[in-house]
Enzyme design. Sequence first.
Site, PDB file in Angstrom:
ATOM      1  N   SER A 186      63.778 112.365  40.553  1.00  0.00           N
ATOM      2  CA  SER A 186      65.116 111.895  40.180  1.00  0.00           C
ATOM      3  C   SER A 186      66.164 112.228  41.235  1.00  0.00           C
ATOM      4  O   SER A 186      67.055 111.418  41.521  1.00  0.00           O
ATOM      5  CB  SER A 186      65.527 112.490  38.835  1.00  0.00           C
ATOM      6  OG  SER A 186      64.640 112.097  37.817  1.00  0.00           O
ATOM      7  N   HIS A 242      70.113 115.638  39.677  1.00  0.00           N
ATOM      8  CA  HIS A 242      70.794 114.367  39.917  1.00  0.00           C
ATOM      9  C   HIS A 242      72.020 114.570  40.803  1.00  0.00           C
ATOM     10  O   HIS A 242      72.238 113.829  41.766  1.00  0.00           O
ATOM     11  CB  HIS A 242      71.221 113.738  38.591  1.00  0.00           C
ATOM     12  CG  HIS A 242      70.075 113.369  37.703  1.00  0.00           C
ATOM     13  ND1 HIS A 242      70.245 112.834  36.438  1.00  0.00           N
ATOM     14  CD2 HIS A 242      68.731 113.469  37.891  1.00  0.00           C
ATOM     15  CE1 HIS A 242      69.060 112.612  35.894  1.00  0.00           C
ATOM     16  NE2 HIS A 242      68.137 112.994  36.752  1.00  0.00           N
TER      17      HIS A 242
END
Length: 291
Positions: free
Chosen positions: A194, A240
């Site tokens: 991610s 993230h």
Amino acid sequence: MTSPEFTSNRDNFCYRHPDRQSFALCQRCMRTICPECQTQAAVGVICPECMKADRSNRTPAQKKAARRWRGGGSLAIARSGKPVVTYALLAVTSLIGLLQLIPGAGDLITSTLLFNSVFLDPRLFEPWRLLTAVFVHGGFIHLALNMLGLWMLGQTLEPMLGRARFLALYLISGLGGSVGVALIAPGTSTVGASGAIFGLMAALLIIGRHIGANVTGIMVILGINLVYGFFVSGIAWQAHLGGLAIGALVAFVLTRTRRREQRTWQIIWLSVITILLIVAGLVAGPLLLNA
């Protein structure tokens, strides 16, 4: 074996080379095109005529930005060939993900490759986990979503940047994601690509703005995914943020050092970013964990 009905249908052959059978359609005009006539677009392939029309429809500002970026020509399709690095990353990560599904062996693979800032402590020193965590995932859905993102973004960014720069962007962004977890949530275990995927989205946004493209769509997608991570449990939003910030920084460096004579500075700045990330993880990670 090809049936007579198939061979008699001219729509099953390249419109520019009537003797060449093909199953690929131009994503703009939907005409059949052979491999020689295909040019990789953001999604699918386009024919030479649509590529020419796309170039002619760009605004003067976009044309000027493209010339500044590449020294002329179309940015999105400037490099020929398939996105080999994207395919290689997909293959390696998917293979590891499938091995993780094997009972017993999967748990061993996950525990061996996952990242936690405890492994930056001198007593359990395994710093390679900062990067290996990018290649393991927490389940099939997690793997599938990240690989879909990699495939979609890689189709655009790798031809745009070139294989070496795209690989550097992906890996450095993934490293940034792991360091983000170490600094914001020390002691938290994390897996997944991610951080690297968010780095690719940030890079597409930065480069798109640089060439004068419409980046509204990627901004919306990026915002939704970023906010989603804050409200759903089990998602390492710290990765993230880390990947997003580092991906944007790497893209900024690439947009400012794109000329051939600036290649040395590009390598230097990317190396500096990588070294600072590693130092931040190795120094600040254990300190925050033991605080």
